[in-house]
Design an enzyme around this catalytic site. Structure first.
Site, PDB file in Angstrom:
ATOM      1  N   GLN A   1       0.859  -1.193   0.000  1.00 15.03           N
ATOM      2  CA  GLN A   1       0.000   0.000   0.000  1.00 15.03           C
ATOM      3  C   GLN A   1       0.889   1.234   0.000  1.00 15.03           C
ATOM      4  O   GLN A   1       1.637   1.478   0.948  1.00 15.03           O
ATOM      5  CB  GLN A   1      -0.874  -0.044   1.254  1.00 15.03           C
ATOM      6  CG  GLN A   1      -1.765   1.143   1.483  1.00 15.03           C
ATOM      7  CD  GLN A   1      -2.528   0.987   2.779  1.00 15.03           C
ATOM      8  OE1 GLN A   1      -3.128  -0.040   3.050  1.00 15.03           O
ATOM      9  NE2 GLN A   1      -2.501   2.022   3.607  1.00 15.03           N
TER      10      GLN A   1
ATOM     11  N   GLU B   1      -8.477  -1.347   6.486  1.00 15.41           N
ATOM     12  CA  GLU B   1      -7.221  -1.569   7.186  1.00 15.41           C
ATOM     13  C   GLU B   1      -7.435  -1.605   8.689  1.00 15.41           C
ATOM     14  O   GLU B   1      -6.891  -2.464   9.395  1.00 15.41           O
ATOM     15  CB  GLU B   1      -6.224  -0.464   6.826  1.00 15.41           C
ATOM     16  CG  GLU B   1      -4.885  -0.575   7.538  1.00 15.41           C
ATOM     17  CD  GLU B   1      -3.916   0.517   7.132  1.00 15.41           C
ATOM     18  OE1 GLU B   1      -2.703   0.276   7.195  1.00 15.41           O
ATOM     19  OE2 GLU B   1      -4.366   1.613   6.752  1.00 15.41           O
TER      20      GLU B   1
END
Length: 352
Positions: A68, A186
């Site tokens: 990410q 997340e």
């Protein structure tokens, strides 16, 4: 249904995971935590049909690791302030900039990149998301060694990296919406796990406490209240996550993930701190301290390593302070912090 899988009822996945684990098979989610917890849900929501067909199955199986690419040296908690630029060039985009704290970038085939495509609008509106080929020319991944000696984190430099427009997620300028999808997932992936009762870190602590009871009952009694309190907190978190999962609606989790994330981060730090305390002088010994680039993220093989690694829990995925602001504003309706840069173009915002 069937996006990367076989189109079966998703509730069967738990049973499949149990069979694979019992047979000694690999835990794909442990090998590819960023892919499973953050990138896959984002691809499901924002990816085209072709992108989902291409990426989800190898991501889920662990054949292709994902990272990410959000945080930057000058844009951590304030992701929307990022400076990495992507400029349109025909059917491609040319990206330049630097990302930091990129977990498992050195193992990754693909990255979820957020870049600024319009500096003349307010910072939240000028962002666009892309799927980045981590082997593309101009992508330079460098290790960042942490307290444990490992470098699961990396900094990533982008030097005139060409990205096909077909790799764009969402429309141009939709990047902040993509960011929110990723970050909400997340926080759930970090703090929203529902383990069996008494398992995980708290099990390691209880096992050590029982050893101390047998070896030194008098000393163990001094820690009884602390250990019991931590067990209660672990059970409260588990039950809270069950309740929050039942309340969750839609594809993108809401701010309830922030509750779990704060609780899980504080609990992990306190559990491992008590664990090394129960170990006495042994808790001060780390063993062989090597600077390595791990294959698996967040590897907690020893209590000492777990203690050091848990220090990052209240930072990664959004600091606990940021999570408290999210809860205060979005759940409690309290006024937000003053934001001097809220209504001005990104290009005029002072940056260090």
């Amino acid at each position: 249904m069937g996006a990367g899988g076989l189109g079966a009822d998703v509730r069967l996945q738990a049973a499949v995971n149990h069979v694979i684990a019992a047979a000694g098979g690999p835990d794909a989610a442990a090998v590819n935590p960023i892919g499973h917890g953050m990138c896959a849900p984002t691809l499901v929501v924002w990816g085209t049909e072709e992108q989902r067909r291409r990426h989800l199955r190898p991501l889920f199986s662990g054949e292709e690791i994902w990272c990410q690419l959000f945080s930057e040296p000058g844009a951590g908690s304030d992701v929307a302030g990022l400076a990495t630029r992507a400029r349109r060039d025909g059917d491609e985009w040319v990206a330049d900039g630097q990302k930091v704290w990129t977990t498992m970038a050195h193992q990754s085939s693909w990255g979820l990149l957020i870049a600024r495509t319009d500096p003349d609008v307010v910072k939240h509106q000028g962002l666009t998301a892309f799927v980045l080929d981590m082997s593309a020319p101009g992508v330079d991944v460098r290790p960042l060694h942490q307290l444990t000696g490992e470098a699961e984190f990396n900094e990533v430099f982008l030097d005139r990296v060409r990205i096909p427009d077909l790799a764009r997620l969402g429309e141009v300028g939709d990047g902040w919406k993509v960011v929110l999808t990723t970050l909400m997932n997340e926080r759930v992936s970090i703090g929203g796990v529902i383990p069996p009762r008494g398992s995980g870190p708290i099990a390691r602590l209880v096992d050590r406490y029982r050893e101390l009871v047998r070896a030194d009952p008098a000393t163990a009694r001094l820690h009884t209240d602390t250990v019991a309190g931590l067990w209660v907190r672990a059970e409260v978190l588990r039950l809270a996550n069950i309740r929050l999962s039942q309340l969750r609606t839609g594809e993108t989790p809401g701010p309830e993930g922030s509750i779990s994330k704060i609780m899980a981060a504080d609990l992990a730090k306190d559990v491992y701190s008590e664990l090394v305390t129960l170990m006495g002088a042994e808790g001060l010994l780390y063993g062989t301290y090597e600077k390595v680039r791990p294959v698996v993220a967040m590897e907690y093989s020893t209590p000492q390593k777990a203690f050091l690694r848990s220090r990052a829990n209240s930072i990664e995925g959004g600091t606990s302070e940021v999570m408290k602001n999210v809860l205060a504003e979005r759940l409690l309706g309290l006024p937000g912090d003053p934001r001097a840069d809220k209504d001005v173009p990104w290009r005029v915002i002072p940056r260090s």
